[in-house]
Design a protein around this motif. Structure first.
Motif, PDB file in Angstrom:
ATOM      1  N   PHE A 177       1.121  -1.218   0.119  1.00  0.00           N
ATOM      2  CA  PHE A 177      -0.165  -0.078   0.047  1.00  0.00           C
ATOM      3  C   PHE A 177       0.608   1.208   0.040  1.00  0.00           C
ATOM      4  CE2 PHE A 177      -2.870   3.174   1.339  1.00  0.00           C
ATOM      5  CZ  PHE A 177      -4.014   2.663   1.582  1.00  0.00           C
ATOM      6  N   ASP A 178       1.210   1.895  -0.800  1.00  0.00           N
ATOM      7  CA  ASP A 178       1.725   3.183  -1.151  1.00  0.00           C
ATOM      8  C   ASP A 178       0.807   4.419  -0.950  1.00  0.00           C
ATOM      9  OD1 ASP A 178       4.239   1.812  -1.674  1.00  0.00           O
ATOM     10  OD2 ASP A 178       3.999   1.890  -4.338  1.00  0.00           O
ATOM     11  N   VAL A 179       1.678   5.688  -0.542  1.00  0.00           N
ATOM     12  CA  VAL A 179       0.744   7.394  -0.259  1.00  0.00           C
ATOM     13  C   VAL A 179       1.876   7.727  -0.496  1.00  0.00           C
ATOM     14  CG1 VAL A 179       0.135   8.581   1.491  1.00  0.00           C
ATOM     15  CG2 VAL A 179      -0.442   6.196   1.901  1.00  0.00           C
ATOM     16  N   VAL A 180       1.851   8.640  -2.003  1.00  0.00           N
ATOM     17  CA  VAL A 180       2.385   9.710  -2.695  1.00  0.00           C
ATOM     18  C   VAL A 180       1.639  10.917  -2.276  1.00  0.00           C
ATOM     19  CG1 VAL A 180       3.082  10.554  -5.190  1.00  0.00           C
ATOM     20  CG2 VAL A 180       2.546   7.547  -4.475  1.00  0.00           C
ATOM     21  N   SER A 188       4.832   3.306   2.869  1.00  0.00           N
ATOM     22  CA  SER A 188       4.487   2.339   1.966  1.00  0.00           C
ATOM     23  C   SER A 188       4.866   1.689   3.373  1.00  0.00           C
ATOM     24  CB  SER A 188       5.487   1.180   1.682  1.00  0.00           C
ATOM     25  OG  SER A 188       6.005   2.344  -0.012  1.00  0.00           O
ATOM     26  N   ALA A 189       3.872   0.113   2.940  1.00  0.00           N
ATOM     27  CA  ALA A 189       3.325  -0.384   4.022  1.00  0.00           C
ATOM     28  C   ALA A 189       1.952  -1.498   3.656  1.00  0.00           C
ATOM     29  CB  ALA A 189       2.356   0.252   5.425  1.00  0.00           C
ATOM     30  N   VAL A 213       4.895  -1.585  11.063  1.00  0.00           N
ATOM     31  CA  VAL A 213       5.541  -0.904  10.695  1.00  0.00           C
ATOM     32  C   VAL A 213       5.395  -0.511   9.229  1.00  0.00           C
ATOM     33  CG1 VAL A 213       7.963  -1.357   9.400  1.00  0.00           C
ATOM     34  CG2 VAL A 213       7.370  -3.375  11.507  1.00  0.00           C
ATOM     35  N   VAL A 214       6.273   0.690   9.399  1.00  0.00           N
ATOM     36  CA  VAL A 214       5.984   1.548   7.824  1.00  0.00           C
ATOM     37  C   VAL A 214       7.653   1.552   7.025  1.00  0.00           C
ATOM     38  CG1 VAL A 214       3.525   2.507   8.526  1.00  0.00           C
ATOM     39  CG2 VAL A 214       5.486   3.825   8.480  1.00  0.00           C
ATOM     40  N   ALA A 215       7.869   1.916   5.778  1.00  0.00           N
ATOM     41  CA  ALA A 215       8.560   2.466   5.489  1.00  0.00           C
ATOM     42  C   ALA A 215       8.522   4.182   4.620  1.00  0.00           C
ATOM     43  CB  ALA A 215       9.535   1.873   4.537  1.00  0.00           C
ATOM     44  N   ALA A 224      15.321   3.934   2.506  1.00  0.00           N
ATOM     45  CA  ALA A 224      14.166   4.201   3.410  1.00  0.00           C
ATOM     46  C   ALA A 224      13.835   3.964   4.871  1.00  0.00           C
ATOM     47  CB  ALA A 224      13.252   3.341   2.372  1.00  0.00           C
ATOM     48  N   SER A 225      13.123   5.577   5.006  1.00  0.00           N
ATOM     49  CA  SER A 225      13.714   5.120   7.326  1.00  0.00           C
ATOM     50  C   SER A 225      12.689   3.818   7.162  1.00  0.00           C
ATOM     51  CB  SER A 225      13.363   6.451   7.350  1.00  0.00           C
ATOM     52  OG  SER A 225      14.119   7.629   7.048  1.00  0.00           O
ATOM     53  N   ILE A 226      12.324   3.146   8.247  1.00  0.00           N
ATOM     54  CA  ILE A 226      11.409   2.520   8.364  1.00  0.00           C
ATOM     55  C   ILE A 226      11.201   2.760  10.381  1.00  0.00           C
ATOM     56  CG2 ILE A 226      11.319  -0.443   9.023  1.00  0.00           C
ATOM     57  CD1 ILE A 226      13.045  -0.367   7.707  1.00  0.00           C
TER      58      ILE A 226
END
Length: 344
Positions: A177-180, A188-189, A213-215, A224-226
């Motif tokens: 699942f991506d949020v731009v 992203s998650a 968790v998300v990136a 990417a930061s986790i």
């Protein structure tokens, strides 16, 4: 035993010593919670790599070109066969016209279906709740816009956000699942809950993780930061700098439940949130005002009630200027002018 995300990543990368690896795997066998954390981070690391690779290839655009050529070639072949079997030469212009129209109609219809999007706007002063086709739920804050493809489905879970939203993403380990966001950021998650504040007129973009968790990273990069729960990723658009810190979830996500929570918040943060919630322009007159800090929780209070409470907590004066009608019959926006209270 508290194990950090960095330590887990070192284990997954094979950077631990044999003794540390053995001890970690012993802890892994005894803790279901630790195993879940390891699985989640493993998915996110895989996500970061796949995300970078996918962004470098425009699959839809390339497939459109190839499929278009295949379709055109097939139509051309069938068309030639038809002409060979046709004895009526006078019907040629009609055949050409019909074939062209059919092709253009199908192509335009197919293209329209591919690019058709749904745009949801939460008007100023309101909070909207959106149920996405995959089962995910989004709360959209005042003055925010969420955009996604009408054919949004599992396997192509992508949305664009301008403003603030709280995401409760339906778990799906196979489909990301991506949020731009503005500034070429992507959150992203696979199945989490998180809050994003990304209003276009703000220099900062904030992503706060609630569960899972998300990136968070820029497009076309492998870095990417986790995040872990209670962590917030802050990106400054002008300076192009990113930082991460631990925050209070009640402050960052309380708006979803109709609350405004402030903990030692400065006046700039307060007027920004009040402006969006009540759709007003707030003007500060006096440098002293910028140094005031407040801690408070507001639930059902009106704007005049909140301003009155602020006046009771500091030597300030708040004045509401009601909208006025201009010559073109339009109305100005309601304003609040805050000044330092004098002893007169």
């Amino acid at each position: 035993m508290s194990i950090s995300t960095e330590y887990i990543m070192a284990y997954l990368d094979g950077k631990l010593s044999p003794a540390d690896t053995k001890e970690f795997e012993k802890q892994l066998a005894l803790s279901a919670e630790l195993k879940k954390d390891v699985d989640d981070i493993k998915h996110i690391l895989q996500l970061s790599t796949e995300l970078s690779m996918c962004r470098k290839v425009n699959v839809e655009k390339n497939w459109q070109k190839v499929s278009g050529r295949i379709k055109l070639h097939k139509q051309y072949t069938n068309f030639v066969k038809y002409l060979r079997n046709s004895a009526a030469i006078l019907t040629l212009p009609l055949i050409l016209l019909t074939g062209t129209l059919l092709y253009q109609t199908d192509a335009n219809k197919w293209e329209a279906e591919e690019i058709e999007t749904v745009e949801v706007l939460s008007v100023p002063g309101t909070i909207s709740k959106i149920n996405l086709p995959d089962g995910s739920v989004v709360w959209l804050n005042s003055g925010s816009t969420l955009t996604y493809a009408r054919n949004f489905r599992q396997g192509a879970r992508k949305v664009s956000l301008q403003g603030e939203a709280y995401f409760k993403v339906e778990s799906d380990k196979e489909n990301r699942f991506d949020v731009v966001l503005p500034g070429h950021l992507v959150v992203s998650a696979y199945g989490t809950e998180f809050n994003i504040n990304a209003y276009p007129d703000n220099n900062r973009i904030e992503t706060t993780l609630v569960k899972g968790v998300v990136a968070v990273g820029k497009e076309n990069t492998t870095n990417a930061s986790i995040l872990k729960p209670n962590q917030q990723f802050i990106y400054s658009k002008k300076e192009d700098i990113a930082t991460t810190k631990t925050v209070s979830l009640s402050v960052t996500t309380g708006w979803k439940d109709g609350k405004m929570v402030f903990k030692r918040a400065n006046m700039l943060e307060i007027i920004e949130r009040l402006s969006r919630k009540f759709n007003v322009d707030i003007i500060l007159e006096g440098e002293e005002l910028y140094g005031y800090e407040y801690s408070a929780t507001f639930i059902n209070e009106t704007l005049p009630e909140i301003l009155s409470l602020l006046e009771d907590s500091a030597p300030i004066k708040c004045r509401i200027v009601e909208p006025r009608q201009s010559e073109d019959s339009s109305f100005s926006k309601r304003k609040v002018i805050i000044t330092v209270k004098t002893n007169r």
